[in-house]
Write a protein that holds these residues in place. Sequence first.
Motif: not given
Length: 358
Positions: A167-174
């Motif tokens: 989920v952290e990866f998804a937020f960083e990507y966003a």
Amino acid sequence: MPHRVTLIPGDGVGPELTEAARRVIDASGARIEWEVEEAGLAVMEREGTPLPARVLDSIRRNKVALKGPITTPRGGGIRSVNVALRKELDLYACLRPCKHYLGVRSRFAGVDLVVVRENTEDLYAGVEFAEGSEEAGQIIALSGGKIRPDAAISIKPISAFGSARIVEFAFEYALNNGRRKVTAVAKDNIMKATDGLFFRTAREVAKRHEGRVEYDEWLVDAMCMQLVQKPELYDVLVMPNLYGDILSDLCAGLVGGLGVAPGANIGEEIAVFEAIHGSAPKYAGQNKVNPTALILSGVLMLRHLGEAAAADRVEHAVAAVIAEGKHVTYDLKPTRDDPTAVGTREMADAIIAGMALL
Ligand code: NAD
């Protein structure tokens, strides 16, 4: 300084597609030094393993790879190189942007979604027990009558660590890619332990990004309906492995299918870029299939390497060639037997020529 990148041609249509992608990327303005490493079926025959240590060493050294598809024969015997790569290099995030390009036939226009799939846990962890085995018997005994005695069992592990990391990866990507919202997807009304943990963890991560990226949650079944009815409401989707496998193909279908769907498998330090599609063995060596998915995987790679201008150049040229609809492969023509379809190489040539005009 040029970037050193491991290039794995793969098998089936892999070599002709990686050749096309390599030529396009070389013409983009980014300086790449390619280290070619063979893996797959032919290597298995020569070296006794489809994924020799030298391939892994090269990726570990360079930290970035562009990979053609690799055939996994059905039935036992050969382990999947694709799965082995993800495991050996701990590539925990599978990134699949699904963007509609004008000129690609699809029931939907304007879709621009990104599916982030957890790659290491869930029912794909490979913890399985055959029917009648001692281990299955032990779990059946623990289940208090909920599992039939003749059941085979697959275990679904979902960890707080794995959930927080994806989920952290998804937020960083966003954040890094100008995206406005992250939607977590699971099924916690039924799987309260595993999917409940996924959502609870996702909420904690979301709190840390409050005010910068929106957050919402959907049950996976409702999400499927939402995506085919109102895909424009969604942006970055993040989910455990199995749901991610299914929804990423659904989203690829929304934007026109396999020929145009890029992907990446990303870890803490290492990233391997590849198309979603497989090695399409029946088309191998025919200069026929669409290079777009692998070229767009190259665009993701260029962005990952910090080569945003080169990435934009390639993406714009790909979009222009597809929108014009002239120098495109058979699958992008109105009918599959259209005699004006061009080959893999010629489509790459048109993209390179298009870049020169930008
Ligand atoms: P596939 O994606 O190779 O092909 C299915 C069909 O999709 C093809 O016959 C073709 O009609 C179409 N297609 C695929 N790529 C295309 C392209 N670039 N342009 C135009 N049309 C395209 O799927 P499959 O037949 O299920 O798998 C073949 C092999 O690939 C299997 O051994 C499988 O294990 C392997 N595979 C590898 C990867 C990978 O390397 N990451 C991914 C998926 C499948």
